[in-house]
Design a protein around this motif. Structure first.
Motif, PDB file in Angstrom:
ATOM      1  N   SER A 199     -11.037  43.333   4.512  1.00  0.00           N
ATOM      2  CA  SER A 199     -11.805  43.340   5.756  1.00  0.00           C
ATOM      3  C   SER A 199     -12.976  44.314   5.703  1.00  0.00           C
ATOM      4  O   SER A 199     -13.959  44.152   6.419  1.00  0.00           O
ATOM      5  N   TYR A 200     -12.880  45.331   4.844  1.00  0.00           N
ATOM      6  CA  TYR A 200     -13.993  46.273   4.701  1.00  0.00           C
ATOM      7  C   TYR A 200     -15.259  45.547   4.260  1.00  0.00           C
ATOM      8  O   TYR A 200     -16.366  45.988   4.562  1.00  0.00           O
ATOM      9  N   LYS A 201     -15.104  44.433   3.558  1.00  0.00           N
ATOM     10  CA  LYS A 201     -16.266  43.689   3.060  1.00  0.00           C
ATOM     11  C   LYS A 201     -17.143  43.167   4.189  1.00  0.00           C
ATOM     12  O   LYS A 201     -18.321  42.901   3.983  1.00  0.00           O
ATOM     13  N   PHE A 202     -16.580  43.014   5.362  1.00  0.00           N
ATOM     14  CA  PHE A 202     -17.303  42.380   6.454  1.00  0.00           C
ATOM     15  C   PHE A 202     -17.780  43.372   7.517  1.00  0.00           C
ATOM     16  O   PHE A 202     -18.401  42.964   8.490  1.00  0.00           O
ATOM     17  N   LYS A 203     -17.490  44.650   7.338  1.00  0.00           N
ATOM     18  CA  LYS A 203     -17.951  45.660   8.290  1.00  0.00           C
ATOM     19  C   LYS A 203     -19.424  45.943   8.042  1.00  0.00           C
ATOM     20  O   LYS A 203     -19.835  46.245   6.933  1.00  0.00           O
ATOM     21  N   LYS A 204     -20.218  45.848   9.085  1.00  0.00           N
ATOM     22  CA  LYS A 204     -21.666  46.022   8.998  1.00  0.00           C
ATOM     23  C   LYS A 204     -21.993  47.508   9.140  1.00  0.00           C
ATOM     24  O   LYS A 204     -22.160  48.016  10.244  1.00  0.00           O
ATOM     25  N   VAL A 205     -22.067  48.198   7.995  1.00  0.00           N
ATOM     26  CA  VAL A 205     -22.266  49.644   8.022  1.00  0.00           C
ATOM     27  C   VAL A 205     -23.353  50.133   7.059  1.00  0.00           C
ATOM     28  O   VAL A 205     -23.656  51.316   7.020  1.00  0.00           O
ATOM     29  N   ILE A 206     -23.952  49.225   6.298  1.00  0.00           N
ATOM     30  CA  ILE A 206     -24.889  49.630   5.247  1.00  0.00           C
ATOM     31  C   ILE A 206     -26.325  49.438   5.735  1.00  0.00           C
ATOM     32  O   ILE A 206     -26.677  48.375   6.236  1.00  0.00           O
ATOM     33  N   SER A 207     -27.157  50.461   5.540  1.00  0.00           N
ATOM     34  CA  SER A 207     -28.556  50.378   5.967  1.00  0.00           C
ATOM     35  C   SER A 207     -29.366  49.525   4.992  1.00  0.00           C
ATOM     36  O   SER A 207     -28.977  49.318   3.839  1.00  0.00           O
ATOM     37  N   ILE A 208     -30.513  49.053   5.455  1.00  0.00           N
ATOM     38  CA  ILE A 208     -31.359  48.202   4.629  1.00  0.00           C
ATOM     39  C   ILE A 208     -31.843  48.928   3.374  1.00  0.00           C
ATOM     40  O   ILE A 208     -31.997  48.323   2.313  1.00  0.00           O
ATOM     41  N   GLY A 209     -32.052  50.235   3.461  1.00  0.00           N
ATOM     42  CA  GLY A 209     -32.480  51.004   2.294  1.00  0.00           C
ATOM     43  C   GLY A 209     -31.438  50.990   1.191  1.00  0.00           C
ATOM     44  O   GLY A 209     -31.760  50.818   0.010  1.00  0.00           O
ATOM     45  N   ILE A 210     -30.184  51.169   1.575  1.00  0.00           N
ATOM     46  CA  ILE A 210     -29.089  51.147   0.602  1.00  0.00           C
ATOM     47  C   ILE A 210     -28.925  49.738   0.042  1.00  0.00           C
ATOM     48  O   ILE A 210     -28.729  49.557  -1.158  1.00  0.00           O
ATOM     49  N   VAL A 211     -29.026  48.724   0.897  1.00  0.00           N
ATOM     50  CA  VAL A 211     -28.930  47.334   0.435  1.00  0.00           C
ATOM     51  C   VAL A 211     -30.028  47.053  -0.581  1.00  0.00           C
ATOM     52  O   VAL A 211     -29.795  46.420  -1.609  1.00  0.00           O
ATOM     53  N   SER A 212     -31.215  47.552  -0.305  1.00  0.00           N
ATOM     54  CA  SER A 212     -32.330  47.383  -1.234  1.00  0.00           C
ATOM     55  C   SER A 212     -32.010  48.007  -2.593  1.00  0.00           C
ATOM     56  O   SER A 212     -32.248  47.401  -3.643  1.00  0.00           O
ATOM     57  N   GLU A 213     -31.451  49.196  -2.571  1.00  0.00           N
ATOM     58  CA  GLU A 213     -31.079  49.862  -3.821  1.00  0.00           C
ATOM     59  C   GLU A 213     -29.981  49.102  -4.564  1.00  0.00           C
ATOM     60  O   GLU A 213     -30.023  48.969  -5.789  1.00  0.00           O
ATOM     61  N   LEU A 214     -28.985  48.604  -3.833  1.00  0.00           N
ATOM     62  CA  LEU A 214     -27.867  47.892  -4.452  1.00  0.00           C
ATOM     63  C   LEU A 214     -28.288  46.559  -5.057  1.00  0.00           C
ATOM     64  O   LEU A 214     -27.759  46.159  -6.091  1.00  0.00           O
ATOM     65  N   THR A 215     -29.214  45.864  -4.398  1.00  0.00           N
ATOM     66  CA  THR A 215     -29.578  44.514  -4.816  1.00  0.00           C
ATOM     67  C   THR A 215     -30.815  44.459  -5.702  1.00  0.00           C
ATOM     68  O   THR A 215     -31.031  43.465  -6.401  1.00  0.00           O
ATOM     69  N   GLY A 216     -31.657  45.481  -5.616  1.00  0.00           N
ATOM     70  CA  GLY A 216     -32.934  45.433  -6.324  1.00  0.00           C
ATOM     71  C   GLY A 216     -33.999  44.653  -5.580  1.00  0.00           C
ATOM     72  O   GLY A 216     -35.117  44.475  -6.069  1.00  0.00           O
ATOM     73  N   LEU A 217     -33.661  44.183  -4.392  1.00  0.00           N
ATOM     74  CA  LEU A 217     -34.620  43.466  -3.546  1.00  0.00           C
ATOM     75  C   LEU A 217     -35.404  44.475  -2.715  1.00  0.00           C
ATOM     76  O   LEU A 217     -34.867  45.510  -2.332  1.00  0.00           O
TER      77      LEU A 217
END
Length: 98
Positions: free
Chosen positions: A6-24
């Motif tokens: 269920s942790y996979k679906f918790k909306k807690v990550i900022s767009i900056g971190i998502v950018s770093e994780l994905t390279g987008l």
């Protein structure tokens, strides 16, 4: 002990971190939101993503690299959702328990 994802679906990550994780870039991430491919939560104007969203963005990026258009990706997502809904309705109708 059962595995709980269920942790996979918790909306807690900022767009900056998502950018770093994905390279987008943040702009690419916002574009995919505009194209209705990703649905972050918003709190006080700040977008929040889940780990499932990060996985979805990686899948979108891979498909885009293969030349798939955002329209084709959205159509595929819609088709998958409809299939899941239909399967759920059939399971409920026939009282199937997985």
């Amino acid at each position: 002990m059962a595995y709980d994802d269920s942790y996979k679906f918790k909306k807690v990550i900022s767009i900056g971190i998502v950018s770093e994780l994905t390279g987008l870039s943040q702009r690419q991430i916002r574009y995919y939101e505009e194209r209705k491919l990703i649905f972050p939560d918003r709190s006080k104007g700040i977008r929040k993503y889940s780990f499932a969203d990060v996985e979805q963005l990686m899948d979108i990026a891979n498909k885009r690299e293969e030349g798939v258009t955002t329209r084709e990706i959205r159509n595929e997502m819609t088709k998958e959702i409809r299939q899941k809904m239909l399967q759920g309705q059939m399971n409920a109708h026939f009282r199937f328990r997985a």
